[in-house]
Design a protein around this motif. Structure first.
Motif, PDB file in Angstrom:
ATOM      1  N   SER A  13       0.815  -1.199   0.000  1.00 50.85           N
ATOM      2  CA  SER A  13       0.000   0.000   0.000  1.00 50.85           C
ATOM      3  C   SER A  13       0.859   1.262   0.000  1.00 50.85           C
ATOM      4  CB  SER A  13      -0.927  -0.005   1.210  1.00 50.85           C
ATOM      5  OG  SER A  13      -1.700   1.147   1.242  1.00 50.85           O
ATOM      6  N   ALA A  14       1.897   1.265   0.821  1.00 47.17           N
ATOM      7  CA  ALA A  14       2.768   2.437   0.894  1.00 47.17           C
ATOM      8  C   ALA A  14       3.526   2.634  -0.411  1.00 47.17           C
ATOM      9  CB  ALA A  14       3.744   2.297   2.057  1.00 47.17           C
ATOM     10  N   VAL A  21      -0.342   5.350  -7.519  1.00 46.07           N
ATOM     11  CA  VAL A  21      -1.229   4.485  -8.292  1.00 46.07           C
ATOM     12  C   VAL A  21      -2.162   3.665  -7.410  1.00 46.07           C
ATOM     13  CG1 VAL A  21       0.339   4.310 -10.248  1.00 46.07           C
ATOM     14  CG2 VAL A  21       0.526   2.663  -8.372  1.00 46.07           C
ATOM     15  N   GLN A  22      -2.339   4.054  -6.171  1.00 44.56           N
ATOM     16  CA  GLN A  22      -3.196   3.300  -5.263  1.00 44.56           C
ATOM     17  C   GLN A  22      -4.664   3.560  -5.595  1.00 44.56           C
ATOM     18  OE1 GLN A  22      -2.908   4.349  -1.134  1.00 44.56           O
ATOM     19  NE2 GLN A  22      -3.378   2.272  -0.509  1.00 44.56           N
ATOM     20  N   ASN A  23      -5.460   2.485  -5.654  1.00 46.25           N
ATOM     21  CA  ASN A  23      -6.876   2.686  -5.954  1.00 46.25           C
ATOM     22  C   ASN A  23      -7.651   3.021  -4.682  1.00 46.25           C
ATOM     23  OD1 ASN A  23      -7.454   0.283  -4.636  1.00 46.25           O
ATOM     24  ND2 ASN A  23      -7.638  -0.912  -6.524  1.00 46.25           N
ATOM     25  N   SER A  24      -8.842   3.511  -4.856  1.00 37.15           N
ATOM     26  CA  SER A  24      -9.620   4.015  -3.720  1.00 37.15           C
ATOM     27  C   SER A  24     -10.074   2.905  -2.779  1.00 37.15           C
ATOM     28  CB  SER A  24     -10.819   4.810  -4.211  1.00 37.15           C
ATOM     29  OG  SER A  24     -11.679   3.992  -4.960  1.00 37.15           O
ATOM     30  N   ASN A  25     -10.300   1.695  -3.291  1.00 38.11           N
ATOM     31  CA  ASN A  25     -10.711   0.592  -2.415  1.00 38.11           C
ATOM     32  C   ASN A  25      -9.604   0.238  -1.427  1.00 38.11           C
ATOM     33  OD1 ASN A  25     -13.212   0.380  -3.605  1.00 38.11           O
ATOM     34  ND2 ASN A  25     -12.548  -1.163  -5.082  1.00 38.11           N
ATOM     35  N   LYS A  28      -9.339   2.952   1.223  1.00 34.79           N
ATOM     36  CA  LYS A  28     -10.375   2.824   2.256  1.00 34.79           C
ATOM     37  C   LYS A  28     -10.047   1.701   3.233  1.00 34.79           C
ATOM     38  CE  LYS A  28     -14.096   4.622  -0.596  1.00 34.79           C
ATOM     39  NZ  LYS A  28     -15.324   4.304  -1.345  1.00 34.79           N
ATOM     40  N   GLN A  29      -9.553   0.573   2.720  1.00 32.14           N
ATOM     41  CA  GLN A  29      -9.180  -0.545   3.588  1.00 32.14           C
ATOM     42  C   GLN A  29      -8.032  -0.168   4.516  1.00 32.14           C
ATOM     43  OE1 GLN A  29      -8.321  -3.821   1.009  1.00 32.14           O
ATOM     44  NE2 GLN A  29     -10.480  -4.320   0.666  1.00 32.14           N
ATOM     45  N   ASP A  30      -7.100   0.623   4.027  1.00 37.09           N
ATOM     46  CA  ASP A  30      -5.977   1.056   4.853  1.00 37.09           C
ATOM     47  C   ASP A  30      -6.450   1.878   6.044  1.00 37.09           C
ATOM     48  OD1 ASP A  30      -4.343  -0.186   3.044  1.00 37.09           O
ATOM     49  OD2 ASP A  30      -3.700   1.674   2.056  1.00 37.09           O
TER      50      ASP A  30
END
Length: 63
Positions: A13-14, A21-25, A28-30
């Motif tokens: 994630s980091a 390029v991180q997606n929104s889902n 939100k999980q993070d």
């Protein structure tokens, strides 16, 4: 979920956030995770690694 999986997911994630390029889902999980410590640790390690890579490149290019 084991602690190793938490850290691996935090690094993924980091790294994707560092590249932008991180997606929104995943984002939100993070924020739904129990503690921010794995993400802080992963971010610090990745930033230090990025700085060391930049220093190595500049040292290789400039005499």
């Amino acid at each position: 979920m084991s602690k190793i999986n938490v850290f691996i997911n935090a690094f993924k994630s980091a790294f994707s956030a560092l590249l932008g390029v991180q997606n929104s889902n995943n984002h939100k999980q993070d924020f739904e995770s129990e503690t921010p410590f794995p993400f802080i640790l992963a971010g610090v390690i990745l930033v230090i690694g990025f700085i060391l890579i930049l220093v190595a490149i500049v040292s290789a290019v400039l005499p």
